[in-house]
Scaffold this active site. Structure first.
Site, mmCIF file in Angstrom:
data_model
loop_
_atom_site.group_PDB
_atom_site.id
_atom_site.type_symbol
_atom_site.label_atom_id
_atom_site.label_comp_id
_atom_site.label_asym_id
_atom_site.label_seq_id
_atom_site.Cartn_x
_atom_site.Cartn_y
_atom_site.Cartn_z
ATOM 1 C CE LYS A 37 -3.085 -2.186 3.282
ATOM 2 N NZ LYS A 37 -3.579 -2.088 4.680
ATOM 3 N N GLY A 38 2.108 1.122 0.389
ATOM 4 C CA GLY A 38 2.937 2.294 0.669
ATOM 5 C C GLY A 38 3.074 3.282 -0.478
ATOM 6 C CG ASP B 247 6.703 2.733 0.507
ATOM 7 O OD1 ASP B 247 7.535 1.900 0.061
ATOM 8 O OD2 ASP B 247 5.990 2.487 1.500
ATOM 9 C CG ASP C 7 14.603 0.021 5.466
ATOM 10 O OD1 ASP C 7 15.789 0.267 5.691
ATOM 11 O OD2 ASP C 7 13.798 -0.252 6.383
ATOM 12 C CE LYS D 100 13.873 3.833 6.567
ATOM 13 N NZ LYS D 100 13.368 2.898 7.581
ATOM 14 C CG ASP E 120 2.265 1.304 7.444
ATOM 15 O OD1 ASP E 120 3.189 1.111 6.614
ATOM 16 O OD2 ASP E 120 1.848 0.418 8.204
ATOM 17 N NE ARG F 119 -1.003 2.029 4.856
ATOM 18 C CZ ARG F 119 0.087 1.321 4.603
ATOM 19 N NH1 ARG F 119 1.060 1.859 3.901
ATOM 20 N NH2 ARG F 119 0.220 0.093 5.045
#
Ligand code: IMP
Ligand code: MG
Length: 203
Positions: A49-50, A113, A116, A145, A181, A187
């Protein structure tokens, strides 16, 4: 003006304002347009969903930047469930669901999104290569990140899978907002904020 929700100790501060986001999405769309040229055979593949919020803003920015006729597909990946990354964590299983996607474009741009440790982007990129062997596959992440202490696995993945397009580089903290989130919250925030990780650790 952006303001944090009142009396919420779970958020520390705003890191990227909504104005900064909007400017960057516009300039990112121009960078993408410069790479593909007037090519209209582009399918953008957003990872739910990000990436949902970034994806829909980016699609409209691409149209304004002079790339009409793109198609949009959403797939689903779940990496962290409803927990956040733990200190010292090395491997994460990624569950992928292509949601019946049937892509016909020769150019595929995977949109996520945040990059990482790299488990999600590497899994989806490999899956897309396998499903669409002749396609020109590129990747775009809203955030990247800068990992403070990457595990050997994450460092290797990050070397191999570098996004072709990046919105912002961020420090190694848990960030929320603009689709991202923490435990399914935040979100909807129109900006990126830093979360207090302590408030989200389980056990
Ligand atoms: P990776 O597989 O470790 O690269 O993690 C990528 C996925 O984990 C992203 O697609 C996000 O959904 C989630 N994620 C990683 N870091 C954050 C964060 O700081 N905030 C919110 N979600 C994150
Ligand atoms: Mg994600």
């Amino acid at each position: 003006m952006d303001v944090l929700p009142k009396n919420d100790p779970r958020l520390e501060r705003i890191l990227i304002t909504s104005d900064e986001i909007s400017d960057r999405v516009t300039s990112l769309a121009c960078e993408i347009r410069a790479v593909y040229g007037e090519e209209s055979d582009l399918c953008i593949v957003g990872i739910l969903k990000g990436a949902s919020v970034f994806m829909t803003d980016l699609a409209r920015a691409l149209c304004r930047a002079g790339m009409p006729g793109i198609t949009m597909v959403f797939v689903r990946a779940s990496t962290y469930g409803d927990t956040i990354k733990e200190t010292g964590e090395t491997v994460r299983k990624v569950k992928l669901d292509l949601l019946g996607a049937n892509i016909r474009s020769k150019n595929i741009l995977i949109v996520d999104d945040i990059l990482d440790q790299g488990f999600t982007l590497s899994a989806i990129e490999e899956k897309m290569k396998q499903e669409y062997p002749g396609a020109n596959i590129k990747t775009c992440v809203f955030l990247k990140k800068n990992l403070a202490h990457p595990s050997d696995e994450a460092a290797a993945l990050r070397r191999k899978y570098q996004a072709d397009f990046t919105g912002f580089e961020v420090e190694d903290r848990w960030v929320v907002g603009y689709g991202l989130d923490a435990g399914e919250c935040y979100r909807e925030l129109p900006y990126i904020a830093i979360a207090n990780e302590e408030c989200f650790r389980h056990g």
